[in-house]
Scaffold this motif. Sequence first.
Motif, PDB file in Angstrom:
ATOM      1  N   SER A 150       0.826  -1.218   0.000  1.00  0.00           N
ATOM      2  CA  SER A 150       0.000   0.000   0.000  1.00  0.00           C
ATOM      3  C   SER A 150       0.857   1.264   0.000  1.00  0.00           C
ATOM      4  CB  SER A 150      -0.948  -0.006   1.201  1.00  0.00           C
ATOM      5  OG  SER A 150      -0.226  -0.073   2.415  1.00  0.00           O
ATOM      6  N   ARG A 151       1.939   1.264   0.772  1.00  0.00           N
ATOM      7  CA  ARG A 151       2.791   2.461   0.819  1.00  0.00           C
ATOM      8  C   ARG A 151       3.535   2.651  -0.504  1.00  0.00           C
ATOM      9  NH1 ARG A 151       4.548   6.324   4.121  1.00  0.00           N
ATOM     10  NH2 ARG A 151       6.697   7.040   3.947  1.00  0.00           N
ATOM     11  N   ILE A 152       3.937   1.555  -1.124  1.00  0.00           N
ATOM     12  CA  ILE A 152       4.560   1.655  -2.450  1.00  0.00           C
ATOM     13  C   ILE A 152       3.604   2.316  -3.426  1.00  0.00           C
ATOM     14  CG2 ILE A 152       5.278   0.301  -4.462  1.00  0.00           C
ATOM     15  CD1 ILE A 152       6.588  -1.672  -2.589  1.00  0.00           C
ATOM     16  N   ILE A 153       2.366   1.824  -3.453  1.00  0.00           N
ATOM     17  CA  ILE A 153       1.381   2.311  -4.423  1.00  0.00           C
ATOM     18  C   ILE A 153       1.052   3.778  -4.195  1.00  0.00           C
ATOM     19  CG2 ILE A 153      -1.002   2.046  -5.228  1.00  0.00           C
ATOM     20  CD1 ILE A 153      -0.712  -0.978  -4.458  1.00  0.00           C
ATOM     21  N   SER A 154       0.780   4.148  -2.941  1.00  0.00           N
ATOM     22  CA  SER A 154       0.261   5.491  -2.683  1.00  0.00           C
ATOM     23  C   SER A 154       1.339   6.538  -2.467  1.00  0.00           C
ATOM     24  CB  SER A 154      -0.661   5.456  -1.460  1.00  0.00           C
ATOM     25  OG  SER A 154       0.057   5.038  -0.309  1.00  0.00           O
ATOM     26  N   THR A 155       2.448   6.172  -1.801  1.00  0.00           N
ATOM     27  CA  THR A 155       3.455   7.167  -1.413  1.00  0.00           C
ATOM     28  C   THR A 155       4.652   7.173  -2.360  1.00  0.00           C
ATOM     29  OG1 THR A 155       2.799   6.962   0.904  1.00  0.00           O
ATOM     30  CG2 THR A 155       4.943   7.970   0.459  1.00  0.00           C
ATOM     31  N   TYR A 156       5.275   6.022  -2.548  1.00  0.00           N
ATOM     32  CA  TYR A 156       6.500   5.988  -3.354  1.00  0.00           C
ATOM     33  C   TYR A 156       6.223   6.147  -4.851  1.00  0.00           C
ATOM     34  CZ  TYR A 156       8.288   3.956   1.003  1.00  0.00           C
ATOM     35  OH  TYR A 156       8.617   3.731   2.318  1.00  0.00           O
ATOM     36  N   GLU A 157       5.068   5.631  -5.318  1.00  0.00           N
ATOM     37  CA  GLU A 157       4.795   5.677  -6.756  1.00  0.00           C
ATOM     38  C   GLU A 157       3.601   6.570  -7.091  1.00  0.00           C
ATOM     39  OE1 GLU A 157       4.992   1.742  -8.507  1.00  0.00           O
ATOM     40  OE2 GLU A 157       7.039   1.461  -7.759  1.00  0.00           O
ATOM     41  N   ASN A 182       0.260   7.115  -6.518  1.00  0.00           N
ATOM     42  CA  ASN A 182      -1.077   6.793  -6.993  1.00  0.00           C
ATOM     43  C   ASN A 182      -2.090   7.086  -5.889  1.00  0.00           C
ATOM     44  OD1 ASN A 182      -0.401   5.221  -9.630  1.00  0.00           O
ATOM     45  ND2 ASN A 182       0.878   4.245  -8.075  1.00  0.00           N
ATOM     46  N   THR A 183      -3.341   7.214  -6.264  1.00  0.00           N
ATOM     47  CA  THR A 183      -4.398   7.283  -5.262  1.00  0.00           C
ATOM     48  C   THR A 183      -4.892   5.861  -5.002  1.00  0.00           C
ATOM     49  OG1 THR A 183      -6.117   7.646  -6.940  1.00  0.00           O
ATOM     50  CG2 THR A 183      -5.105   9.595  -5.947  1.00  0.00           C
ATOM     51  N   LEU A 184      -5.041   5.516  -3.745  1.00  0.00           N
ATOM     52  CA  LEU A 184      -5.421   4.154  -3.353  1.00  0.00           C
ATOM     53  C   LEU A 184      -6.598   4.221  -2.395  1.00  0.00           C
ATOM     54  CD1 LEU A 184      -4.847   1.056  -3.126  1.00  0.00           C
ATOM     55  CD2 LEU A 184      -3.262   1.623  -1.256  1.00  0.00           C
ATOM     56  N   ARG A 185      -7.660   3.453  -2.705  1.00  0.00           N
ATOM     57  CA  ARG A 185      -8.816   3.352  -1.815  1.00  0.00           C
ATOM     58  C   ARG A 185      -9.261   1.900  -1.736  1.00  0.00           C
ATOM     59  NH1 ARG A 185     -13.670   5.418  -2.963  1.00  0.00           N
ATOM     60  NH2 ARG A 185     -13.313   5.190  -5.213  1.00  0.00           N
ATOM     61  N   VAL A 186      -9.793   1.533  -0.580  1.00  0.00           N
ATOM     62  CA  VAL A 186     -10.391   0.220  -0.401  1.00  0.00           C
ATOM     63  C   VAL A 186     -11.825   0.432   0.051  1.00  0.00           C
ATOM     64  CG1 VAL A 186     -10.296  -1.985   0.812  1.00  0.00           C
ATOM     65  CG2 VAL A 186      -8.163  -0.796   0.220  1.00  0.00           C
ATOM     66  N   VAL A 187     -12.773  -0.052  -0.745  1.00  0.00           N
ATOM     67  CA  VAL A 187     -14.206   0.095  -0.454  1.00  0.00           C
ATOM     68  C   VAL A 187     -14.856  -1.273  -0.543  1.00  0.00           C
ATOM     69  CG1 VAL A 187     -16.361   1.236  -1.096  1.00  0.00           C
ATOM     70  CG2 VAL A 187     -14.179   2.435  -1.432  1.00  0.00           C
ATOM     71  N   ASP A 188     -15.427  -1.716   0.575  1.00  0.00           N
ATOM     72  CA  ASP A 188     -16.094  -3.035   0.615  1.00  0.00           C
ATOM     73  C   ASP A 188     -15.161  -4.137   0.134  1.00  0.00           C
ATOM     74  OD1 ASP A 188     -18.441  -1.836   1.515  1.00  0.00           O
ATOM     75  OD2 ASP A 188     -19.170  -1.486  -0.529  1.00  0.00           O
ATOM     76  N   ASN A 189     -13.909  -4.091   0.617  1.00  0.00           N
ATOM     77  CA  ASN A 189     -12.878  -5.084   0.276  1.00  0.00           C
ATOM     78  C   ASN A 189     -12.489  -5.058  -1.207  1.00  0.00           C
ATOM     79  OD1 ASN A 189     -12.551  -6.062   2.881  1.00  0.00           O
ATOM     80  ND2 ASN A 189     -14.200  -7.554   2.647  1.00  0.00           N
ATOM     81  N   LYS A 190     -12.880  -4.022  -1.924  1.00  0.00           N
ATOM     82  CA  LYS A 190     -12.473  -3.853  -3.319  1.00  0.00           C
ATOM     83  C   LYS A 190     -11.411  -2.756  -3.383  1.00  0.00           C
ATOM     84  CE  LYS A 190     -16.939  -5.280  -5.223  1.00  0.00           C
ATOM     85  NZ  LYS A 190     -18.124  -4.861  -6.014  1.00  0.00           N
ATOM     86  N   ILE A 191     -10.381  -2.997  -4.182  1.00  0.00           N
ATOM     87  CA  ILE A 191      -9.229  -2.102  -4.253  1.00  0.00           C
ATOM     88  C   ILE A 191      -9.333  -1.211  -5.484  1.00  0.00           C
ATOM     89  CG2 ILE A 191      -6.710  -2.000  -4.456  1.00  0.00           C
ATOM     90  CD1 ILE A 191      -6.688  -4.778  -3.070  1.00  0.00           C
ATOM     91  N   TYR A 192      -9.202   0.097  -5.269  1.00  0.00           N
ATOM     92  CA  TYR A 192      -9.257   1.066  -6.356  1.00  0.00           C
ATOM     93  C   TYR A 192      -7.938   1.835  -6.404  1.00  0.00           C
ATOM     94  CZ  TYR A 192     -14.307   0.213  -6.320  1.00  0.00           C
ATOM     95  OH  TYR A 192     -15.550  -0.378  -6.378  1.00  0.00           O
TER      96      TYR A 192
END
Length: 395
Positions: free
Chosen positions: A310-317, A319-329
């Motif tokens: 999660s930190r790679i996706i949102s901070t290092y690279e 991107n915007t990252l959200r988890v809604v109802d166990n679905k990853i956006y």
Amino acid sequence: MNFSFPNVKQAAEEVRKKSKVREWIEAALFAVVAATLIRTFIFEAFVIPSASMEKTLLINDFIFVSKISYGPRIPITPLAWPFTHHTMPFTKSTRPFSTAIQWPYRRLPGFSDIRRNDVVVFNYPCGDTVLKSITGEDEDYYTNMRSPGPEYVHKNFPPPLTRPVDKRENWIKRCIAIPGDTIQIMDGVVYINHAPTTPPEHFEAKYYVTMPDGKELTDSMKDVLGTDHIQRTTGDSTMFIYNLTPANVDTLKAMGGKIKRYVFDAFADSRVFPFDTKHYEWNEDCFGPLYIPQKGATVKLDTLTLPFYSRIISTYEHNTLRVVDNKIYINGRQTDTYTFKMNYYWMMGDNRRESMDSRFWGYVPEDHVVGKAWIIWMSIHNNRIRWGRLFSAIR
């Protein structure tokens, strides 16, 4: 007709005076520019502040770090005062840089890639957000947010500071795993791609020690071994815990001592990456297996694997990252995979039980790498020079 001529001698003297001042200014500017270029692109001097790399590196070892080994990183924050890092000298929080201009990560060609067992200087990955204590010292934001928690942080600290990648604190550790590797730690032994690794020559760990006389080691013996003088007792009055190198262990065994590695049994340590004790009962001695991300590689994402990335996706690279109802956006689109944009590394201190390293904060992105530790050019202890360490290569 009257003619007037300027005083040629007086004018020449004024020119000479101006030229001398200009010479000093030009010499000073040249020195600053040359030193900045050397510091940025060739090598930089650092001092070791902690015991996390003992006995490879000791407190107050002064080292040179090669920027050209892995290729010099082009400054990401170009607007900064020369010879400064994240805080102006003699202040606690004044920033010597501006983020008005932020260049993308780029690196010039180097002599080699980072290899396993290289001693590497890098910007602390979790140093993007920093708390300041009452005395003005840096405090780890993410550690404090996990425990004691947000309420304590908001109540006891001023608003946190943010720092760009190249202005985060410089750390030094040994590269244990490179992109594409799988790391696992069992009973304190590091395994890379399922094979046990050989510890560095001056690696330190804690051991239970029972000597034939059942007594604690004398101070003189501790000095001979080079171990600390901290007394660590156990439930057995004849057994003590010491921080020892492999050579120390051999010495004590030759004296009839009984030696056993001191490791944690399996339990979930909330301080340890990925900070999910419900699903991963890991600690600093029992850890993994864990994949080290490689540029271009794709991993499956679900709620069990997301804590690793999660930190790679949102901070290092970025991107915007959200988890809604166990679905990853990611960037607004639902997905169950992710492809890495950078290489990542796993760093650990040689003084394994006295080191805050990747076990506690995760991967080191390639854009955080500063350079390769090269040589010790000076070493001081108790106001005396350690002559035997001068100009020794760092391995």
